[in-house]
Write a protein that holds these residues in place. Structure first.
Motif, PDB file in Angstrom:
ATOM      1  N   ALA A 114       0.846  -1.198   0.000  1.00  0.00           N
ATOM      2  CA  ALA A 114       0.000   0.000   0.000  1.00  0.00           C
ATOM      3  C   ALA A 114       0.880   1.245   0.000  1.00  0.00           C
ATOM      4  O   ALA A 114       2.045   1.203   0.415  1.00  0.00           O
ATOM      5  N   CYS A 153      -4.188   0.691  -1.888  1.00  0.00           N
ATOM      6  CA  CYS A 153      -3.643  -0.665  -1.927  1.00  0.00           C
ATOM      7  C   CYS A 153      -3.244  -0.969  -3.364  1.00  0.00           C
ATOM      8  O   CYS A 153      -4.077  -0.893  -4.273  1.00  0.00           O
ATOM      9  N   THR A 157      -3.806  -7.502  -0.277  1.00  0.00           N
ATOM     10  CA  THR A 157      -4.695  -6.853   0.689  1.00  0.00           C
ATOM     11  C   THR A 157      -3.860  -6.212   1.782  1.00  0.00           C
ATOM     12  O   THR A 157      -2.711  -6.593   2.029  1.00  0.00           O
ATOM     13  N   MET A 158      -4.440  -5.208   2.441  1.00  0.00           N
ATOM     14  CA  MET A 158      -3.750  -4.515   3.522  1.00  0.00           C
ATOM     15  C   MET A 158      -4.780  -4.057   4.547  1.00  0.00           C
ATOM     16  O   MET A 158      -5.748  -3.367   4.196  1.00  0.00           O
ATOM     17  N   ARG A 218      -8.335  -3.931  -0.567  1.00  0.00           N
ATOM     18  CA  ARG A 218      -7.888  -4.871  -1.579  1.00  0.00           C
ATOM     19  C   ARG A 218      -7.293  -4.102  -2.757  1.00  0.00           C
ATOM     20  O   ARG A 218      -7.473  -2.893  -2.855  1.00  0.00           O
ATOM     21  N   GLU A 219      -6.601  -4.796  -3.612  1.00  0.00           N
ATOM     22  CA  GLU A 219      -5.910  -4.124  -4.709  1.00  0.00           C
ATOM     23  C   GLU A 219      -6.840  -3.167  -5.450  1.00  0.00           C
ATOM     24  O   GLU A 219      -7.942  -3.533  -5.856  1.00  0.00           O
TER      25      GLU A 219
END
Length: 644
Positions: A114, A153, A157-158, A218-219
């Motif tokens: 991220a 992100c 995932t973060m 999420r991305e």
């Protein structure tokens, strides 16, 4: 202390812990973030310091010299604000967005990547600023009075965590939180009659004196949060608006930088960062420049040499104007000069050594004994008791700056003429008297060479200004006094080696005598100037970095050792260039550039034994001296290219 080392007016009993027998290196674990690891944000009204883990540990609102709302820099319990990955505290990379004061932090967790962007935002001016009213003409862009933070992100995932715990009035008043609306996306923190608003697209919960939120990205997902002290507590309503604020801020900084003249040179990056830092330390409503963002960061680890630098020192004016004019930033130079012209003088017509960024004269110093201080360095000082000290060098700084500005603008405004007459007359009357010197030593007054030197500067520049104004009588009178001062210094202020000494009653060296080179007191080929510069380079340095003086030889009224002063080391670079020692000047310059913080910033001092930055941060004068030193070497290199 100021950019040049001002002390407060009182010396409370030391309350902090005694320093360890062995110095602590920058790599040693500590609950306090190393000073050099902080990132600096600014909206030209106030500034913030961001630790590597994404925590804002210092922010005063609405202006530089206001009480802090996040003050963990000086006490872990004094408030902070973190936005970053949950459970991850060490970022993958940190950098400024090119050409700006916007911080970009890249994070890597086992689950993904991220990017966080942080800025005190600036955008097109839409209305009169009632938060920090202007005395100077407002520009097209101005502060939004917002701290904006976004997260994107970019892979996997973060899980992002937000923890915001302001403590108002330098950590003395915990905030009371109130959710605004029924969607948990806004909350107001109130204490001491002041309210700030936090807005985010995360769902917040109130936990006593803090708010907290967690959300998994999420991305491609984005989120934002914004802290507002703007009129009506307005803040971005969604992430798109938050990003638009950041983009406007980027446009502002890059457009401003586009007006600066930065030569195509190997030191271009350092010059750009120094220019952005100096602009970031400028209080846009009045044109004043603070000496540093912070108060009470120690010059001696866990010691008492801790001062409030969030004010404007008159002695800094000439160095500020030199740097601004050299970089072609004439608007900023004129704004600063108009601020000086507006200042209320003393009863004798002279200027104080320092003023508030709004021009106020009273900077009464108090201590906050409830704060632990940075890594145990106490006392924590608010205000600066040196404001009413007598320092004879202030006259020269004021008049040199007026001459610089007059030559650049090719006119001497009527409103500046009183600022020529009064300091010149004051310098004429007092140059023979002892004072506390440029470092405000707390021992007995002495006949400091640098003070006499700056009185010479005052009369020399006043004579030149009188010539520009067509006042031949004053021109002759002031020139004669300048020559009298010069002869007195050369008779009483040099030792048997022909080296300028600290004061008339000592053989000790003092870095302030480097001003003899910087202000043209002696020509570069004068043997006395050469002897002085080389004596300081050889005998007043530690690991090649310059001390103000040897503390064991000087009665400064304080205990403990201090680090080497970065500005003095940059002064030595300039002085070496002036006497023709170009390779030695380049070598020292390159070494100083290597000691910049990871983000290209400088504190006031550098401890070569431990590689620690010490003192308030970022320090305007360190960056101003960097610009001057670089300019002298670059000019010499360009002249050599022409003559080859």
């Amino acid at each position: 202390m100021s950019a040049t080392g001002e002390k407060g007016g009182t010396t409370p009993e030391r309350a902090g812990a005694e320093p360890d027998a062995r110095p602590q290196s920058a790599a040693a674990p500590s609950p306090f973030t190393p000073i050099a690891d902080y990132a600096f944000l600014s909206n030209c009204h106030t500034g913030a310091l961001v630790a590597p883990d994404g925590t804002i540990d210092w922010l005063c609102v609405p202006r530089f010299d206001s009480p802090s709302v996040f003050g963990a820099l000086l006490d872990p319990q004094a408030g902070n604000f973190r936005l970053g990955p949950f459970g991850i505290n060490v970022p993958n990379a940190r950098a400024y967005e090119p050409g700006t004061n916007t911080l970009v932090t890249t994070w890597h967790a086992p689950s993904g990547w991220a990017i966080v962007r942080d800025a005190l935002t600036i955008g097109p001016r839409e209305r009169e600023d009632t938060i920090t009213p202007h005395t100077r003409p407002p520009a097209d862009d101005d502060a939004d009075h917002l701290l904006v933070r976004t997260v994107t992100c970019i892979d996997g995932t973060m899980e992002i965590e937000l923890v915001c715990e302001p403590v108002f009035d330098y950590g003395s008043m915990a905030a009371g939180w109130t959710l605004v609306g029924d969607d948990r996306h806004a909350a107001d923190a109130t204490a001491n009659g002041q309210t700030i608003r936090l807005r985010t697209d995360m769902a917040m919960g109130v936990e006593a004196s803090r708010v907290r939120a967690r959300h998994t990205l999420r991305e491609g997902d984005r989120l934002y949060c914004a802290m507002s002290w703007a009129e009506g507590l307005t803040a971005p309503e969604d992430v798109a608006e938050a990003e638009a604020r950041l983009e406007a801020t980027t446009r502002f900084w890059r457009a401003w930088m586009g007006r600066a003249r930065i030569p195509d040179h190997r030191w271009r990056g350092a010059l750009q960062r120094s220019a952005l830092t100096i602009k970031g330390l400028t209080y846009m409503p009045t044109g004043a420049t603070v000496a540093a963002l912070t108060t009470s960061l120690p010059e001696t680890p866990r010691g008492e040499r801790n001062w409030d630098y969030r004010y404007t020192w008159i002695r800094d004016t000439t160095f500020t104007l030199q740097a601004l004019h050299w970089m072609n930033l004439d608007w900023e130079a004129d704004e600063f000069m108009q601020f000086v012209a507006d200042l209320e003088p003393n009863t004798d017509g002279s200027l104080q050594i320092m003023y508030g960024i709004d021009g106020r004269r009273d900077l009464t110093e108090t201590t906050r004994d409830d704060l632990t201080g940075y890594d145990g360095a106490r006392p924590v000082r608010i205000g600066n008791g040196a404001f009413d000290q007598r320092q004879n060098d202030v006259f020269g700084a004021a008049l040199d700056s007026i001459l610089l500005h007059t030559r650049r603008s090719q006119r001497l405004p009527r409103r500046l003429w009183p600022l020529v007459q009064a300091p010149a007359e004051c310098a004429t009357k007092i140059w023979r008297e002892p004072d506390q010197g440029i470092w405000e030593a707390r021992g007995a007054p002495q006949h400091y060479v640098s003070s006499k030197l700056m009185c010479w500067v005052a009369l020399d520049r006043a004579a030149k200004l009188a010539g520009i104004a067509g006042d031949s009588e004053r021109e002759a009178t002031w020139a004669a006094v300048a020559e009298e001062i010069r002869e007195d210094i050369l008779e009483h202020g040099t030792d048997e080696r022909g080296v300028l000494r600290q004061h008339y009653a000592t053989e000790s060296l003092d870095a302030s005598t480097l001003l003899a080179a910087l202000f043209g007191f002696l020509p570069g080929d004068d043997e006395r100037l050469r002897n002085t510069v080389l004596a300081i380079a050889d005998d007043l340095t530690e690991h090649g970095f310059v001390l103000r003086y040897r503390t064991e030889e000087t009665d400064d009224g304080l205990s403990g050792k201090e680090g080497t002063f970065l500005i003095r080391s940059f002064w030595l670079v300039s002085a070496l260039a002036i006497i023709g020692e170009m390779q030695r000047a380049r070598d020292l310059m390159e070494r100083l550039l290597r000691e910049a913080s990871p983000l290209g910033l400088y504190a006031e001092e550098f401890d070569a034994d431990t590689s620690r930055h010490l003192g308030n941060f970022p320090q305007a004068f360190s960056h101003l001296a960097l610009i001057e030193a670089a300019a002298r070497i670059i000019l010499a290199e360009r002249l050599q290219e022409i003559t080859q």
